[in-house]
Design an enzyme around this catalytic site. Structure first.
Site, PDB file in Angstrom:
ATOM      1  N   THR A 138      50.309  14.568  45.317  1.00 28.11           N
ATOM      2  CA  THR A 138      49.204  13.779  44.740  1.00 28.11           C
ATOM      3  C   THR A 138      48.507  12.916  45.792  1.00 28.11           C
ATOM      4  OG1 THR A 138      50.215  13.768  42.566  1.00 28.11           O
ATOM      5  CG2 THR A 138      48.647  12.021  42.994  1.00 28.11           C
TER       6      THR A 138
ATOM      7  N   ASP B 152      60.141  18.507  42.249  1.00 25.06           N
ATOM      8  CA  ASP B 152      59.707  18.779  43.625  1.00 25.06           C
ATOM      9  C   ASP B 152      60.431  20.001  44.211  1.00 25.06           C
ATOM     10  OD1 ASP B 152      58.240  16.287  43.691  1.00 25.06           O
ATOM     11  OD2 ASP B 152      60.125  15.253  44.130  1.00 25.06           O
TER      12      ASP B 152
ATOM     13  N   ILE C 229      51.013  18.206  39.858  1.00 28.95           N
ATOM     14  CA  ILE C 229      50.476  18.198  41.234  1.00 28.95           C
ATOM     15  C   ILE C 229      51.617  17.749  42.131  1.00 28.95           C
ATOM     16  CG2 ILE C 229      48.786  17.332  42.893  1.00 28.95           C
ATOM     17  CD1 ILE C 229      46.991  16.449  40.643  1.00 28.95           C
ATOM     18  N   ASP C 230      52.078  18.611  43.005  1.00 22.24           N
ATOM     19  CA  ASP C 230      53.029  18.169  44.022  1.00 22.24           C
ATOM     20  C   ASP C 230      52.197  17.916  45.280  1.00 22.24           C
ATOM     21  OD1 ASP C 230      55.652  17.562  44.966  1.00 22.24           O
ATOM     22  OD2 ASP C 230      55.452  19.341  46.232  1.00 22.24           O
TER      23      ASP C 230
ATOM     24  N   ASP D 157      55.923  20.214  38.017  1.00 23.57           N
ATOM     25  CA  ASP D 157      55.167  19.173  38.714  1.00 23.57           C
ATOM     26  C   ASP D 157      53.693  19.579  38.640  1.00 23.57           C
ATOM     27  OD1 ASP D 157      54.163  17.197  40.292  1.00 23.57           O
ATOM     28  OD2 ASP D 157      55.790  17.299  41.757  1.00 23.57           O
TER      29      ASP D 157
ATOM     30  N   GLU E 142      56.921  15.775  35.463  1.00 23.85           N
ATOM     31  CA  GLU E 142      56.883  14.505  36.191  1.00 23.85           C
ATOM     32  C   GLU E 142      56.121  13.410  35.452  1.00 23.85           C
ATOM     33  OE1 GLU E 142      55.381  14.289  40.258  1.00 23.85           O
ATOM     34  OE2 GLU E 142      55.955  12.186  40.260  1.00 23.85           O
TER      35      GLU E 142
HETATM   36  C1  IPD Z   1      55.843  14.154  46.509  1.00 24.20           C
HETATM   37  C2  IPD Z   1      55.697  15.282  47.495  1.00 24.20           C
HETATM   38  C3  IPD Z   1      55.979  14.775  48.907  1.00 24.20           C
HETATM   39  C4  IPD Z   1      57.322  14.134  49.016  1.00 24.20           C
HETATM   40  C5  IPD Z   1      57.470  13.035  47.969  1.00 24.20           C
HETATM   41  C6  IPD Z   1      57.238  13.634  46.578  1.00 24.20           C
HETATM   42  P1  IPD Z   1      54.322  13.973  44.326  1.00 24.20           P
HETATM   43  O1  IPD Z   1      55.570  14.577  45.193  1.00 24.20           O
HETATM   44  O2  IPD Z   1      56.568  16.334  47.209  1.00 24.20           O
HETATM   45  O3  IPD Z   1      55.944  15.829  49.830  1.00 24.20           O
HETATM   46  O4  IPD Z   1      57.450  13.589  50.304  1.00 24.20           O
HETATM   47  O5  IPD Z   1      58.740  12.495  48.047  1.00 24.20           O
HETATM   48  O6  IPD Z   1      57.439  12.657  45.594  1.00 24.20           O
HETATM   49  O7  IPD Z   1      54.623  12.537  44.081  1.00 24.20           O
HETATM   50  O8  IPD Z   1      53.097  14.182  45.099  1.00 24.20           O
HETATM   51  O9  IPD Z   1      54.417  14.808  43.096  1.00 24.20           O
HETATM   52 CA    CA Z   2      56.254  16.100  43.459  1.00 22.49          CA
HETATM   53 CA    CA Z   3      53.563  15.153  41.102  1.00 30.26          CA
END
Ligand code: IPD
Ligand code: CA
Ligand code: CA
Length: 256
Positions: free
Chosen positions: A83, A206, A80-81, A78, A62
């Site tokens: 963030t 994701d 950090i999923d 990813d 990402e």
């Molecule tokens: C997000 C998370 C979140 C989702 C967002 C994603 P990120 O990833 O998965 O649950 O609702 O659409 O983008 O940006 O924290 O890596």
């Molecule tokens: Ca994510």
């Molecule tokens: Ca992320």
């Protein structure tokens, strides 16, 4: 490969916990889309380790990693999923490592370093939480289901804001949670803690890893209108299988 991927996710988790304790630098990628120095440090570490262990594999991350491999394996990561949760100190975020061979996900690891729950699955070998086999729930109807979903970062301007689907699903189920880490949400479907999860406007990092955890736990994944799930695509509808058609009917019936 799953052992190596698991170890890399656990070590990246340590980096996140240390960085969070030391204090974060937070930047904006968009008006509500955050990135921290921990996202970058975690991705750097994961990529270094993957390159060492699998020098011929491609990597898509990402935070900008694009490694062209010389084999048909591609890691989709990813660092950090979740963030936004991470930056606020809300303890629901994960590290997500998926491995594709061609169009197919063959391995997935999703790790929450706060709860120390590590979800892992390999094609044809089942899904596991900290080494114990997991499976989806046996609930048959949306009325008895706990669901999760999420909203896109461009919610203020997009027509595909998911609000109508969220409203209807909330009224026909036992609740729709909006937790903030799609990768973990998928794993909670796999573990039988949620019956279903859907979201639009996502990214491959994701959904790739979590999708195989769901299918190896006996669940089903598709697009939100019932089309074939694409790990390099942008949406997912995941469930325990039993409520899938009912959930798809709900999502398909909603006008954007
Ligand atoms: C997000 C998370 C979140 C989702 C967002 C994603 P990120 O990833 O998965 O649950 O609702 O659409 O983008 O940006 O924290 O890596
Ligand atoms: Ca994510
Ligand atoms: Ca992320």
């Amino acid at each position: 490969m799953i052992k190596q991927a698991t170890q890399i996710a656990l070590d990246a988790g340590e980096i996140l916990i240390e960085k969070r304790a030391a204090g974060l630098t937070i930047e904006h990628k968009g008006s509500i889309d955050l990135v921290t120095d921990a996202d970058r440090a975690s991705e750097k570490y994961i990529v270094e380790q993957l390159k060492k262990s699998f020098p011929h594999h491609g990597i898509l991350g990402e935070e900008g990693t694009r490694v062209e491999g010389s084999s048909d394996f591609l890691w989709v990561i990813d660092p950090i999923d979740g963030t936004t949760n991470f930056a606020h100190g809300f303890p629901y975020f994960s590290i997500s490592l998926g491995l594709l061979r061609g169009d197919e996900v063959v391995l997935g690891v999703v790790y929450n370093p706060v709860t120390k729950e590590c979800f892992a699955a390999e094609l044809g070998s089942g899904a596991f939480l900290n080494g114990e086999r997991i499976s989806v729930s046996k609930i048959e109807t949306l009325h008895e289901s706990l669901l999760a979903s999420g909203f896109p970062y461009d919610i203020a301007t997009t027509k595909e804001d998911n609000i109508k689907s969220f409203e209807i699903a909330t009224k026909v189920s036992q609740g729709v949670r909006c937790l903030g880490s799609a990768a973990l949400d998928l794993c909670h479907v796999a573990a039988g803690r949620l019956e279903g999860f859907w979201e639009l406007s996502l990214h491959p990092w994701d959904i790739a890893a979590g999708s195989i955890v769901v299918t190896e736990a006996g669940g089903r994944v598709s697009g939100c209108r019932g089309q074939k799930f694409r790990p390099l695509g942008h949406e997912v509808c995941a469930s325990n299988g039993r409520v899938h058609d009912e959930l798809l009917a709900l999502l398909t019936g909603v006008e954007p």
